[in-house]
Scaffold this active site. Structure first.
Site, PDB file in Angstrom:
ATOM      1  N   TRP A   1      29.463 -24.934  13.755  1.00  0.00           N
ATOM      2  CA  TRP A   1      29.355 -26.003  12.754  1.00  0.00           C
ATOM      3  C   TRP A   1      28.324 -25.656  11.681  1.00  0.00           C
ATOM      4  O   TRP A   1      28.486 -25.999  10.518  1.00  0.00           O
ATOM      5  CB  TRP A   1      28.954 -27.315  13.451  1.00  0.00           C
ATOM      6  CG  TRP A   1      28.875 -28.470  12.492  1.00  0.00           C
ATOM      7  CD1 TRP A   1      29.897 -29.286  12.116  1.00  0.00           C
ATOM      8  CD2 TRP A   1      27.722 -28.927  11.799  1.00  0.00           C
ATOM      9  NE1 TRP A   1      29.460 -30.215  11.226  1.00  0.00           N
ATOM     10  CE2 TRP A   1      28.131 -30.029  11.004  1.00  0.00           C
ATOM     11  CE3 TRP A   1      26.386 -28.526  11.742  1.00  0.00           C
ATOM     12  CZ2 TRP A   1      27.244 -30.722  10.178  1.00  0.00           C
ATOM     13  CZ3 TRP A   1      25.511 -29.210  10.922  1.00  0.00           C
ATOM     14  CH2 TRP A   1      25.938 -30.293  10.159  1.00  0.00           C
ATOM     15  N   HIS A   2      27.265 -24.942  12.096  1.00  0.00           N
ATOM     16  CA  HIS A   2      26.191 -24.660  11.138  1.00  0.00           C
ATOM     17  C   HIS A   2      26.581 -23.648  10.079  1.00  0.00           C
ATOM     18  O   HIS A   2      25.925 -23.552   9.043  1.00  0.00           O
ATOM     19  CB  HIS A   2      24.927 -24.187  11.864  1.00  0.00           C
ATOM     20  CG  HIS A   2      24.126 -25.323  12.404  1.00  0.00           C
ATOM     21  ND1 HIS A   2      24.447 -25.931  13.589  1.00  0.00           N
ATOM     22  CD2 HIS A   2      23.063 -25.991  11.916  1.00  0.00           C
ATOM     23  CE1 HIS A   2      23.594 -26.922  13.810  1.00  0.00           C
ATOM     24  NE2 HIS A   2      22.746 -26.979  12.801  1.00  0.00           N
ATOM     25  N   GLY A   3      27.612 -22.884  10.335  1.00  0.00           N
ATOM     26  CA  GLY A   3      28.008 -21.952   9.293  1.00  0.00           C
ATOM     27  C   GLY A   3      28.975 -20.918   9.818  1.00  0.00           C
ATOM     28  O   GLY A   3      29.052 -20.666  11.028  1.00  0.00           O
TER      29      GLY A   3
END
Lengths: 469, 403
Positions: free
Chosen positions: A321-323
């Site tokens: 989700w963070h990247g």
């Protein structure tokens, strides 16, 4: 639009507040929606299409689900939900992970599919998670589908939170949709939070960011053990003040409009275990994963093997989700592993000693940020080598002291700022119920605002030298 | 006595009952303060005229962007609006000064890539060379010198103030050792030209005003000391030691002041005129100075520059691709000066010894240098650079290399 810009503070925000509080009660939500859409499309109006499509799609999906709910048609209800979820995840995947996915396919099979980079719509990770929670909550009968398109669109695009959260669950938001009247206490309190967040971002985070960049780009000959630790520490402080500052500004702005957004940070760096850290860091993301992934998978009320699977899956997803990059995936898995170790091995040991558990946690968190911030495995090994003096790196040199003395005050302020100290001071000032101390506190907020403004005005400072050096 | 004081204190306390709702009071005050601030700055912004040019920053400030559909759609309108609001913010220069002072208060010793040293010395931070370009340039200079062994070829590279005045540099600043850079360049080039190292002599004079406090250049005095060292290698036997010194400005706020935003001092600019046999107090305009586009003057100094922002351009009006200086001498010596802006204040020391001086600044020069050399019957060649510019230069090799 950038909520730390001069235009935002001096023009957009006053116009927003005045128009929102002046219009008749029935149109307040529409005005707020309009403002939010302008805010969202300010820098690049093309993104607006994605947001609007997402709003419309989920609005109708939810109504459809509501229909099947009332008909008690569970099979159709479920298939519509799955269709809705898949669509949202695919859209997110398309924009965020498509390039990363093709890149890795190319590397894996040694082929050369051309990668057309798609521009990432602002806040897509945040608003996608919002609408997913909305659909699931309807399925779970936690709340009925919103029939008013304006209200639903406002939930998705509410400008304080649309770009960087906090991620808000629909039920919490819908309770507040009935219109708010002007209450100066709410506005003043929101202002206070906004200024706090602004100062954290501008006066601390941006400065630590420069320190981190400077130390990280030092030539190898000038690096030292101490400067490598300082670099990582600077990043640790930067990411906290940046993100928690932003969340605080968002909460403050929402409060000025009469909305309560959920708390997103609760002094994560004073945690006594990584498990506790994640209950205090980016709390709305953590609770989203708990609510919509971890618990549906059975949480910890399953056998050990399944529990391990659940934990690792949740943390893999948190990382992704963070990247769209491997470092985020490794970072997620790293936390999955640490949390399992704490659960099954040494979690109880940590409870015995306050100091040891705090030191342990901050080191775990800093090593986590090292993975998070590094673009490759070799970058991680290089950093670790200089942090632990492998390869003849000296403990400290002139450059180390130069940076230490240049940033000492801010680092001290930063260290105090990650603890509840300032908040306690705040409470004490209010409890004294004394006019003078309160006037004094207002002057401090004024100073913080003015100082931040000086840095904001300075951001376009550049001097053009005569045609040359 | 004590009693009455206590009574007074209790009286005072009674007058000010404790607040019932401290949160409300605080919120109210904050709101009032904020509203006043917003009103004040918006009204001031409206009633004051937009500034077009910032003298401090030496650039045009952003103006109110005009609204167009295409600008709105590609996001440039919002970007322009942001810079407009920041550039035209009421009392902008005071805000910038506040920021610089806050930085200093927090312990910062540099601002925008400028060291803020002791005694208000602002210093350019010495750079790490780009080795690829440096080697290219060194090789080009070496080949060039080989081609012109029939002429006198001399070179010097002047270190920056942060290195020469190291005791004025910020505490613990790791200033690059430019004497080592100088040595390295000398080792590369000394076989085919006379490379004169100047760090040592400048260091000996480090307690004098050999560099400006607010600018990245050296002063005429610094240039004079280097001239004294170079004279011998340039074949000048009895260099003039008597100079008439004029202070032409006492309000010079140079490039380092602009770049850092730190405006706590100003410099004097002095010009030094050698007292030659035909020297006259009245008539100093004894040259023909040809600039590009057929512009001509008769002085080495530009008095208009003293009214402009960058007063260092008093020396030959700044940098041009090529400037030809014809003197009254008739001695057959023609000097080619390949240079950056450091040489602009050095020329005043050279004029008594040459018939003609041709200054070429490779950064702006696109003609054939070899043609110029034969056409002008060059007898002497001097490379004069500042260390930072030289280590970062990307145009010398192209100009010097013959295809």
């Amino acid at each position: 639009m950038n909520i730390t810009g001069i235009f935002f503070i001096f023009i957009f925000l006053p116009i927003t507040l005045i128009s929102y509080y002046l219009v008749p009660i029935k149109t307040k939500n529409s005005i707020l929606l309009l403002i939010s859409l302008i805010f969202y499309s300010w820098g690049n109006p093309n993104y607006l299409i994605v947001l609007v499509l997402s709003v419309l799609f989920n609005y109708f999906i939810a109504l459809e689900m509501q229909q099947y709910l009332s008909e008690n048609n569970n099979r159709k209800l479920k298939s519509v939900l799955i269709f809705g979820l898949l669509f949202n995840v695919l859209v997110l995947g398309l924009f965020k992970y498509y390039g990363f996915f093709l890149d890795n396919i190319n590397k894996l099979f040694r082929i050369d599919l051309s990668v057309q980079e798609l521009p990432l719509p602002l806040g897509i990770s945040f608003f996608t998670f919002s609408v997913i929670s909305y659909l699931i909550d309807i399925y779970r009968k936690k709340s009925p589908a919103q029939r008013n398109l304006i209200s639903f669109a406002l939930y998705v695009s509410f400008f304080p939170k649309v770009i960087s959260g906090p991620i808000m669950q629909y039920t919490d938001f819908s309770k507040q949709l009935s219109v708010h009247r002007f209450d100066y206490e709410f506005v003043g309190h929101g202002l206070k939070l906004y200024i706090q967040g602004l100062a954290k971002k501008i006066l601390l985070a941006d400065s630590f960011s420069i320190l981190y960049q400077d130390l990280n780009t030092l030539p190898a000959s000038e690096k030292s053990i101490l400067s490598s630790w300082l670099a990582l520490f600077a990043f640790t402080l930067q990411i906290f003040f940046d993100f928690s500052g932003y969340s605080e500004m968002a909460i403050g702005l929402a409060k000025m409009l009469g909305f309560n957004l959920p708390q997103n940070f609760n002094y994560p760096y004073v945690s006594r275990s990584a498990t506790e850290f994640w209950r205090r860091w980016h709390m709305t993301l953590g609770s989203w994963f708990r609510e919509y992934v971890y618990i549906p998978l059975g949480g910890n009320r399953v056998g050990i093997l399944k529990h391990i699977r659940n934990i690792m899956l949740v943390w893999l997803l948190t990382g992704i989700w963070h990247g769209a990059a491997w470092n985020y995936i490794f970072w997620g898995l790293y936390y999955g592993l640490i949390l399992l170790l704490e659960k099954y091995f040494y979690g109880n040991l940590l409870k015995r000693n306050v100091i040891i558990s705090r030191v342990y946690t901050i080191i775990i968190v800093m090593l986590g940020w090292l993975i998070f911030a590094s673009s490759s495995i070799s970058a991680i090994t290089i950093s670790l080598q200089s942090m632990f003096g492998i390869g003849g790196v000296i403990f400290a040199n002139k450059t180390t002291f130069y940076y230490l003395q240049s940033y000492a005050l801010q680092i001290i302020l930063g260290c105090l700022g990650v603890t509840p100290l300032f908040n306690k001071l705040q409470q004490n000032i209010l409890q004294k119920r004394n006019r003078r101390t309160i006037i004094f506190s207002v002057l401090i907020y004024l100073a913080l605002f003015v100082f931040s403004l000086a840095y904001l005005v300075n951001s376009t400072y550049q001097s053009f030298l005569y045609v040359a050096f | 006595m004590i009693d009455s004081k206590q009574k007074l204190a209790t009286l005072k306390r009674k007058k000010r009952p404790k607040l019932k709702y401290p949160e409300k009071f605080q919120a109210f005050l904050l709101l009032i303060v904020f509203v006043l601030l917003i009103l004040f700055f918006n009204i001031s912004g409206i009633i004051t005229q937009d500034v077009e040019f910032s003298k401090e920053e030496n650039r045009s400030l952003a103006q109110k962007p005009s609204l167009s559909v295409s600008d709105l759609l590609d996001g440039s309108y919002s970007k322009n609006l942001d810079s407009y609001f920041s550039d035209q913010f009421y009392l902008r220069n005071s805000w910038i000064r506040l920021k610089v002072n806050l930085d200093l208060l927090l312990g910062k010793q540099e601002s925008n890539g400028v060291y803020i040293g002791k005694d208000n010395y602002l210093m350019e931070i010495p750079v790490t060379p780009d080795s690829e370009w440096l080697n290219k340039n060194l090789k080009a200079i070496d080949d060039f010198a080989k081609r012109h062994q029939d002429k006198r070829v001399v070179m010097s590279v002047i270190p920056n103030s942060a290195y020469i005045l190291s005791e004025k540099a910020p505490l613990n600043a790791n200033v690059r050792n430019q004497a080592q850079d100088e040595k390295m360049i000398a080792d590369h080039l000394k076989h085919n030209l006379a490379f004169i190292e100047v760090s040592e002599v400048l260091k000996q004079h480090s307690d004098e005003n050999i560099f400006y406090k607010t600018d990245h250049h050296w002063t005429s005095l610094g240039a004079k000391y280097v001239f004294e060292v170079l004279a011998n290698s340039l074949g000048i036997d009895n260099p003039i030691t008597d100079y008439k010194i004029f202070t032409v400005s006492d309000s010079f706020s140079g490039s380092m002041a602009s770049k850092s935003g730190y405006l706590k001092s100003v410099d004097e600019i002095q010009i030094m005129i050698p007292k030659t046999s035909n020297y006259s107090e009245i008539d100093l305009d004894t040259f023909v100075v040809k600039f590009p586009e057929n512009r001509e003057t008769c002085s080495l100094y530009s008095s208009e520059a003293l009214k402009a922002k960058d007063q260092y351009t008093v020396f030959l009006g700044g940098n041009y691709s090529r400037v030809d200086i014809q003197t009254l001498n008739d001695n057959g010596h023609v000097l080619l000066l390949i240079k950056d802006s450091y040489a602009n204040c050095f020329v005043q020391f050279l004029t008594p010894y040459y018939e003609k001086i041709i200054m070429i600044d490779p950064r702006y020069y696109y003609d054939e240098i070899e043609q110029a050399i034969s056409k002008e019957q060059i007898t002497d060649i001097l490379f004069l650079y500042n260390m930072n510019t030289f280590l970062e230069d990307r145009s010398l090799a192209d100009v010097l290399t013959v295809d």
